[in-house]
Design a protein around this motif. Sequence first.
Motif, PDB file in Angstrom:
ATOM      1  N   ASN A 128      63.970  48.663  45.933  1.00 44.12           N
ATOM      2  CA  ASN A 128      64.344  47.571  46.836  1.00 44.12           C
ATOM      3  C   ASN A 128      65.159  46.533  46.058  1.00 44.12           C
ATOM      4  O   ASN A 128      64.819  46.180  44.929  1.00 44.12           O
ATOM      5  CB  ASN A 128      63.077  46.924  47.408  1.00 44.12           C
TER       6      ASN A 128
ATOM      7  N   TYR B  90      68.061  47.079  54.541  1.00 43.45           N
ATOM      8  CA  TYR B  90      66.780  46.388  54.779  1.00 43.45           C
ATOM      9  C   TYR B  90      66.797  45.533  56.039  1.00 43.45           C
ATOM     10  O   TYR B  90      65.758  45.104  56.513  1.00 43.45           O
ATOM     11  CB  TYR B  90      66.355  45.549  53.561  1.00 43.45           C
TER      12      TYR B  90
ATOM     13  N   GLY C 234      72.769  36.615  47.255  1.00 43.40           N
ATOM     14  CA  GLY C 234      73.662  37.729  47.572  1.00 43.40           C
ATOM     15  C   GLY C 234      74.490  38.225  46.401  1.00 43.40           C
ATOM     16  O   GLY C 234      75.488  38.923  46.595  1.00 43.40           O
TER      17      GLY C 234
ATOM     18  N   THR D 104      64.768  45.260  31.582  1.00 40.40           N
ATOM     19  CA  THR D 104      63.594  45.044  32.435  1.00 40.40           C
ATOM     20  C   THR D 104      63.320  46.295  33.275  1.00 40.40           C
ATOM     21  O   THR D 104      62.179  46.794  33.326  1.00 40.40           O
ATOM     22  CB  THR D 104      63.825  43.829  33.357  1.00 40.40           C
TER      23      THR D 104
HETATM   24  N1  NAP Z   1      59.385  40.448  35.068  1.00 39.52           N
HETATM   25  C1  NAP Z   1      60.454  40.390  34.293  1.00 39.52           C
HETATM   26  O1  NAP Z   1      60.403  40.675  33.104  1.00 39.52           O
HETATM   27  C2  NAP Z   1      61.786  39.969  34.884  1.00 39.52           C
HETATM   28  C3  NAP Z   1      62.953  40.056  34.099  1.00 39.52           C
HETATM   29  C4  NAP Z   1      64.174  39.728  34.685  1.00 39.52           C
HETATM   30  C5  NAP Z   1      64.216  39.297  36.019  1.00 39.52           C
HETATM   31  N2  NAP Z   1      63.058  39.190  36.731  1.00 39.52           N
HETATM   32  C6  NAP Z   1      63.082  38.786  38.157  1.00 39.52           C
HETATM   33  O2  NAP Z   1      63.607  39.870  38.897  1.00 39.52           O
HETATM   34  C7  NAP Z   1      64.107  39.367  40.130  1.00 39.52           C
HETATM   35  C8  NAP Z   1      65.379  40.080  40.510  1.00 39.52           C
HETATM   36  O3  NAP Z   1      66.444  39.599  39.769  1.00 39.52           O
HETATM   37  P1  NAP Z   1      67.912  40.132  40.086  1.00 39.52           P
HETATM   38  O4  NAP Z   1      68.832  39.323  39.244  1.00 39.52           O
HETATM   39  O5  NAP Z   1      67.972  41.593  40.028  1.00 39.52           O
HETATM   40  O6  NAP Z   1      68.053  39.704  41.603  1.00 39.52           O
HETATM   41  P2  NAP Z   1      69.376  39.350  42.318  1.00 39.52           P
HETATM   42  O7  NAP Z   1      70.505  39.999  41.588  1.00 39.52           O
HETATM   43  O8  NAP Z   1      69.447  37.889  42.576  1.00 39.52           O
HETATM   44  O9  NAP Z   1      69.216  40.083  43.696  1.00 39.52           O
HETATM   45  C9  NAP Z   1      70.263  39.920  44.583  1.00 39.52           C
HETATM   46  C10 NAP Z   1      70.359  41.156  45.404  1.00 39.52           C
HETATM   47  O10 NAP Z   1      69.149  41.264  46.179  1.00 39.52           O
HETATM   48  C11 NAP Z   1      69.475  41.795  47.436  1.00 39.52           C
HETATM   49  N3  NAP Z   1      68.522  41.326  48.426  1.00 39.52           N
HETATM   50  C12 NAP Z   1      68.392  40.060  48.905  1.00 39.52           C
HETATM   51  N4  NAP Z   1      67.392  40.027  49.810  1.00 39.52           N
HETATM   52  C13 NAP Z   1      66.897  41.292  49.901  1.00 39.52           C
HETATM   53  C14 NAP Z   1      65.861  41.894  50.663  1.00 39.52           C
HETATM   54  N5  NAP Z   1      65.131  41.200  51.562  1.00 39.52           N
HETATM   55  N6  NAP Z   1      65.624  43.197  50.469  1.00 39.52           N
HETATM   56  C15 NAP Z   1      66.339  43.933  49.605  1.00 39.52           C
HETATM   57  N7  NAP Z   1      67.352  43.415  48.861  1.00 39.52           N
HETATM   58  C16 NAP Z   1      67.618  42.104  49.011  1.00 39.52           C
HETATM   59  C17 NAP Z   1      70.860  41.284  47.725  1.00 39.52           C
HETATM   60  O11 NAP Z   1      71.501  42.285  48.462  1.00 39.52           O
HETATM   61  P3  NAP Z   1      72.316  41.930  49.774  1.00 39.52           P
HETATM   62  O12 NAP Z   1      73.419  40.998  49.326  1.00 39.52           O
HETATM   63  O13 NAP Z   1      72.788  43.268  50.196  1.00 39.52           O
HETATM   64  O14 NAP Z   1      71.367  41.227  50.693  1.00 39.52           O
HETATM   65  C18 NAP Z   1      71.508  41.091  46.349  1.00 39.52           C
HETATM   66  O15 NAP Z   1      72.437  42.102  46.003  1.00 39.52           O
HETATM   67  C19 NAP Z   1      64.219  37.851  39.974  1.00 39.52           C
HETATM   68  O16 NAP Z   1      63.180  37.232  40.717  1.00 39.52           O
HETATM   69  C20 NAP Z   1      63.996  37.628  38.484  1.00 39.52           C
HETATM   70  O17 NAP Z   1      63.387  36.384  38.195  1.00 39.52           O
HETATM   71  C21 NAP Z   1      61.855  39.517  36.185  1.00 39.52           C
END
Ligand code: NAP
Length: 320
Positions: free
Chosen positions: A156, A200, A310, A136
Amino acid sequence: MKKAIYTTYGSPEVIQIIDVEIPSPKPNEILVKIKAASVTRADTMMRQGIPKFGRIFLGLFKPKNTVLGTGFSGIVEAIGSQITRFKIGDEVFGEKLFGNGSNSQYLCIGENELVEKKPKNISHCDAAPICDGFLTSYNFLKEHAKIKEGQHVFINGASGSLGSAAVQLAKIMGAKVTGICSSKNIDFVIALGADEVLDYTTIKLNELQSRYDVVYDTVGKLSYNSSKNILNDNGIFMTPVLSIQILGQMILHPQKVKFEATGIKKKEELKSLLKDLISLFKQNQLQTHIDKTYNLEDLKYAHQYIETGGKVGNIVVVNL
Ligand SMILES: NC(=O)c1ccc[n+]([C@@H]2O[C@H](COP(=O)([O-])OP(=O)(O)OC[C@H]3O[C@@H](n4cnc5c(N)ncnc54)[C@H](OP(=O)(O)O)[C@@H]3O)[C@@H](O)[C@H]2O)c1
């Protein structure tokens, strides 16, 4: 075989582990004995049926597709009569988007779908989540941002699955990287290669002096409007997280605001991106970070953990 399903939207308690027959591959499919499978933020959102407008596609009142999990890594156990790319015993990994899910002991996948031989130098556990964070983020950084050497990228959510992949990829592509996470993850994001890490919980975007070529908000916490003062004149805002607000901003500023559901890109385009990633993994230039692993029976606890917001990197189901 055991597989995870959900027949109604709701909390992690709606997840059921059921026993079903091992599927038989069609002539153009392989049967994979799964060794590791990803559990993602997107899985938890599909299970909840959020954002609610997504139910137009997922099923209005209950999920149309009741299986869980997309990313997998495992061993080819049987092949259909028309298979030419794989043989029994091959180690493969990939992503199964529709049909039978990967949070399961076996799955069948067409040989022309998103499935490739696993690099020998990485484990099944490290391979299973590649099509989530790495594929992604690579799609966003390469196809939308078209990152060039020396550009400055603001990532971010740099400690998440997409973020930890994006930091590594943007550095390989020659960018200067500012990663954003909370204080507990600063050392982790620096170890990924970020040039600078901001917390952040303490920064205020409107007080930052730097101007960025790209703001990549992997966690959907920012918007184009909240970020435009830190973008340079040609800068773009990208997010993989869909919201009504982002759709509105894309309509108003089509050149500046980018969203894409990577999984529904053309197969050939995804396969080409995945081949680049495989090559980088083979050269040990990329590393998957695994936060926690769970047994399939404990999948609901994996979902609960992801929902704390987290997790650091990726969550994987093992011992399938
Ligand atoms: N469009 C697409 O094709 C696609 C594909 C895959 C995933 N996605 C989407 O992408 C998103 C991200 O997925 P992910 O698995 O990478 O997320 P994730 O792993 O759940 O993200 C968690 C991380 O986000 C940080 N975080 C939490 N609140 C924050 C804030 N306010 N500002 C900055 N960082 C923050 C946390 O850090 P701390 O613990 O330090 O707070 C934690 O390490 C999801 O919504 C998913 O559905 C989209």
